[in-house]
Design a protein around this motif. Structure first.
Motif, PDB file in Angstrom:
ATOM      1  N   PRO A 163      14.829  57.195  90.463  1.00 36.12           N
ATOM      2  CA  PRO A 163      15.391  57.465  91.780  1.00 36.12           C
ATOM      3  C   PRO A 163      14.390  58.275  92.627  1.00 36.12           C
ATOM      4  O   PRO A 163      13.754  59.185  92.091  1.00 36.12           O
ATOM      5  CB  PRO A 163      16.645  58.287  91.483  1.00 36.12           C
ATOM      6  N   ASN A 164      14.297  57.897  93.892  1.00 38.59           N
ATOM      7  CA  ASN A 164      13.224  58.403  94.754  1.00 38.59           C
ATOM      8  C   ASN A 164      12.882  59.860  94.507  1.00 38.59           C
ATOM      9  O   ASN A 164      13.714  60.738  94.627  1.00 38.59           O
ATOM     10  CB  ASN A 164      13.600  58.225  96.222  1.00 38.59           C
ATOM     11  N   LYS A 165      11.611  60.077  94.198  1.00 40.30           N
ATOM     12  CA  LYS A 165      11.138  61.406  93.836  1.00 40.30           C
ATOM     13  C   LYS A 165      10.994  62.299  95.056  1.00 40.30           C
ATOM     14  O   LYS A 165      11.296  63.484  95.023  1.00 40.30           O
ATOM     15  CB  LYS A 165       9.784  61.229  93.151  1.00 40.30           C
ATOM     16  N   ASP A 166      10.496  61.734  96.146  1.00 44.12           N
ATOM     17  CA  ASP A 166      10.281  62.529  97.357  1.00 44.12           C
ATOM     18  C   ASP A 166      10.309  61.574  98.560  1.00 44.12           C
ATOM     19  O   ASP A 166      10.571  60.381  98.397  1.00 44.12           O
ATOM     20  CB  ASP A 166       8.959  63.303  97.290  1.00 44.12           C
ATOM     21  N   ILE A 167      10.008  62.086  99.717  1.00 45.36           N
ATOM     22  CA  ILE A 167      10.125  61.248 100.915  1.00 45.36           C
ATOM     23  C   ILE A 167       9.129  60.084 100.894  1.00 45.36           C
ATOM     24  O   ILE A 167       9.487  58.945 101.198  1.00 45.36           O
ATOM     25  CB  ILE A 167       9.962  62.105 102.193  1.00 45.36           C
ATOM     26  N   ALA A 168       7.905  60.377 100.481  1.00 48.97           N
ATOM     27  CA  ALA A 168       6.910  59.307 100.441  1.00 48.97           C
ATOM     28  C   ALA A 168       7.351  58.188  99.488  1.00 48.97           C
ATOM     29  O   ALA A 168       7.217  57.001  99.802  1.00 48.97           O
ATOM     30  CB  ALA A 168       5.552  59.868 100.015  1.00 48.97           C
ATOM     31  N   SER A 169       7.881  58.577  98.336  1.00 50.86           N
ATOM     32  CA  SER A 169       8.353  57.567  97.376  1.00 50.86           C
ATOM     33  C   SER A 169       9.526  56.784  97.945  1.00 50.86           C
ATOM     34  O   SER A 169       9.655  55.572  97.717  1.00 50.86           O
ATOM     35  CB  SER A 169       8.819  58.221  96.074  1.00 50.86           C
ATOM     36  N   ALA A 170      10.390  57.473  98.660  1.00 51.74           N
ATOM     37  CA  ALA A 170      11.548  56.818  99.266  1.00 51.74           C
ATOM     38  C   ALA A 170      11.093  55.760 100.268  1.00 51.74           C
ATOM     39  O   ALA A 170      11.658  54.670 100.345  1.00 51.74           O
ATOM     40  CB  ALA A 170      12.444  57.848  99.937  1.00 51.74           C
ATOM     41  N   GLU A 171      10.049  56.081 101.009  1.00 50.24           N
ATOM     42  CA  GLU A 171       9.530  55.115 101.990  1.00 50.24           C
ATOM     43  C   GLU A 171       8.942  53.899 101.281  1.00 50.24           C
ATOM     44  O   GLU A 171       9.142  52.761 101.698  1.00 50.24           O
ATOM     45  CB  GLU A 171       8.460  55.768 102.876  1.00 50.24           C
TER      46      GLU A 171
END
Ligand code: SF4
Lengths: 165, 418
Positions: B67-75
């Motif tokens: 599950p998305n680690k941080d904002i960059a990963s989420a993007e």
């Protein structure tokens, strides 16, 4: 095309985790990746590399992950080519697909020291160590790969084939 | 022809192929993850391509930083999700329904015997266990394959690895492949195929074969392939989502080398930092205190692996100085671990039990090491900084040894626990 620059020398088995540590893989921005290039093995490289420099390394360069971020980071760092005793296979195809020239020249690797000035003429197939006054022949690129280069890389090659069929 | 040559020839539309030949081959499945596919997706979009070659023959799995680690990963994850929706990619696996790609795809029946599969991930070689040809490529290759359904490949030479005998208790698939890598080195099979054979195969369940094929890349190999037998058949019959093809090597197939391994002579193996080839037999490890134990990954995150760790852990406690983290590889395995009571054994012992993710295997998240810390992991790589700080250390082992080490607080085997 002639390339000229200084040698950054590394040992055997330089893996993709030191070329670009995984913690930076949450971006694929070349400039950002270049800032961390080789960070796992050499903290100075990214700051001090000059455009045109060469990475010179031992056997199995680029082993490990399939991350294209590795050749992207190296290319964006300004390096003009990688010269090694041998390359890990995925790195080899990635570099080629991305347009980062790489060459297997074992003898040259043995004789190059960090900081030596090198020139490389791809058309003539010749690598020169200007500092040491030595020259080495480079193995020719296989015809299929030349075709890819001529088409402007793998994607363009595929796209043109697709249109043709 | 060898197994690899046969599968490649079939997919290149040729009668025969020879090592060294460059071919353009049809792919049965192309795989990307949240790290590698955004680059490929960008390339597909840049070319103005609106349709992939086959919406059912592409698999996109967010597993590395999800599950998305941080904002960059989420993007990054969103680039993949948006693409999957827009282009109608059938096999996109969302968090909560996903798993680590190399365990998920065969378990979902998306890779079947006889297939040619490429993936923008180096451990795509895992599916060789199913008598399929599969190999890791880069994002640009993935982009090209998504568009055309084809990949360029150089036909590799094959090394024949003949297994005999039966492994002793606590010796698993991981030990077989670590032993081989230790023998031939990290580039011992560079550009080549590792093809397994011999009567020792009967002692290797599917889970172990996946582990062995998974780490072919750690010997530099293009793929690691097993012959099709009863064990493959029962797995494929239960799982395959398509008709499969049984391929056999010819009797007069040419091999570049042959290696013999007596499974009965093996001890559990431990790979010391910072290369998987730095293997030692467990009895020669010495005293190595540890801070963390990770059980999971595409190498050893299967239900059999969790069972093996639990056999050691049942009724015991994780050592005071150790953090143990367990990552089942897929949702299905997670559920199975719950049903069998394995999850309870882990949690009661004092281990953390996580949702499926690559997590710390690549130093992404969920268990990063601090400077100087040491971890035993059932993963596949122990490169400098692989699990965190450049001065941390990773030791690779099988799940039973990892669990025993968690109890002992140092690297050790199940038999050393009092
Ligand atoms: S579990 Fe580890 S090795 Fe496997 S795909 Fe994920 S990061 Fe790669």
């Amino acid at each position: 095309m002639a390339l000229k620059g200084r040698a950054w020398k590394y040992g055997d088995d330089v893996d993709t985790d030191v070329i670009i540590p995984a913690r930076y893989l949450n971006t694929s921005d070349p400039e950002e990746l270049a800032r961390h290039c080789m960070e796992g093995i050499d903290k100075e490289y990214a700051a001090k590399v000059s455009s045109g420099d060469f990475l010179v390394a031992g056997k199995n360069f680029g082993c490990g992950s399939s991350r294209e971020h590795a050749p992207i980071a190296i290319k964006a760092s300004g390096a003009s080519a990688v010269i090694a005793r041998s390359f890990a296979r995925i790195f080899y195809r990635n570099a080629f697909n991305m347009g980062l020239p790489i060459f297997e020249v074992p003898q040259a690797v043995d004789e190059i020291d960090a900081g030596d000035v090198l020139t490389l003429d791809m058309r003539q197939g010749m690598l020169r160590n200007e500092t040491k006054g030595r020259k080495y022949a480079i193995a020719p690129v296989p015809p299929f790969m030349q075709e890819l280069v001529a088409a402007g890389g793998l994607l363009n090659y595929m796209a043109s084939r697709r249109k043709g069929t | 022809m060898t197994l690899t040559e046969k599968i490649l020839a079939r997919h290149a539309g040729k009668e025969t192929v020879e090592p060294g030949e460059l071919i353009l081959a049809r792919v049965d499945l192309a795989l990307g993850n949240d790290v590698t596919s955004p680059i490929a997706i960008q390339a597909v979009r840049n070319l103005g391509v609106r349709e992939v070659f086959d919406r059912e023959r592409i698999a996109l799995v967010p597993d590395h930083f999800t599950p998305n680690k941080d904002i960059a990963s989420a993007e990054q994850a969103r680039i993949m999700r948006d693409f999957a929706r827009e282009y109608g990619i059938v096999n996109y696996f969302e968090v909560g329904r996903m798993g680590i790609e190399h365990v998920l795809l065969p378990d979902e029946g998306l890779v079947v015997p006889g297939d040619l599969v490429i993936g923008a991930d180096s451990h795509t070689c895992t599916y060789g266990a199913l008598c399929a040809f599969s190999t890791g490529v880069g994002s640009t290759d993935l982009a090209a394959a998504m568009i055309s359904g084809e990949v360029w490949l150089k036909v590799p030479k094959s090394i024949r690895i003949v297994l005999s005998g039966k492994p002793r208790k606590w010796v698993e698939g991981k030990d077989v492949i670590l032993h081989i890598i230790g023998e031939i080195g990290g580039d011992g099979a560079l550009y080549q195929s590792m093809e397994y054979a011999g009567d020792g195969l009967a002692a290797l369940p599917m889970a172990w074969r996946f582990t062995i094929s998974n780490m072919a890349i750690e010997a530099g190999a293009k793929n690691g392939i097993f012959p099709f037998d009863k064990i493959t058949k029962s797995y494929a019959d239960e799982r395959a989502s398509r008709k499969y093809t049984v391929v056999e090597a010819d009797r007069d197939a040419q091999y570049a080398a042959e290696i013999g391994i007596d499974l009965g002579a093996l001890e559990p193996q431990v790979a010391f930092p910072h290369m998987p080839e730095n293997t030692r037999s467990l009895s020669r490890v010495g005293n190595v205190p540890i801070d963390q134990v990770v059980v999971g990954s595409c190498t050893n995150g299967r239900i059999e692996d969790l069972r093996s760790a639990c056999e050691v852990l049942r009724g015991r406690k994780v050592h005071d100085g150790v953090r143990m983290i367990v990552f089942p590889a897929t949702q299905e395995i997670y559920l199975q671990a719950m049903r069998e009571g394995l999850m309870e054994i882990f949690v009661t012992a004092g281990a953390a039990f996580s949702t499926p993710t690559c997590g710390p295997c690549l130093g992404g998240h969920m268990g990063i090491l601090a400077k100087g810390e040491k971890a035993v992991a059932t993963t596949n790589r122990n490169f400098v900084g692989r699990m965190g700080h450049p001065e941390s250390e990773v030791y690779l082992s099988n799940p039973a040894v990892a669990a025993a080490s968690a109890v002992l607080g140092r690297i050790g085997g199940p038999d050393e626990i009092p």
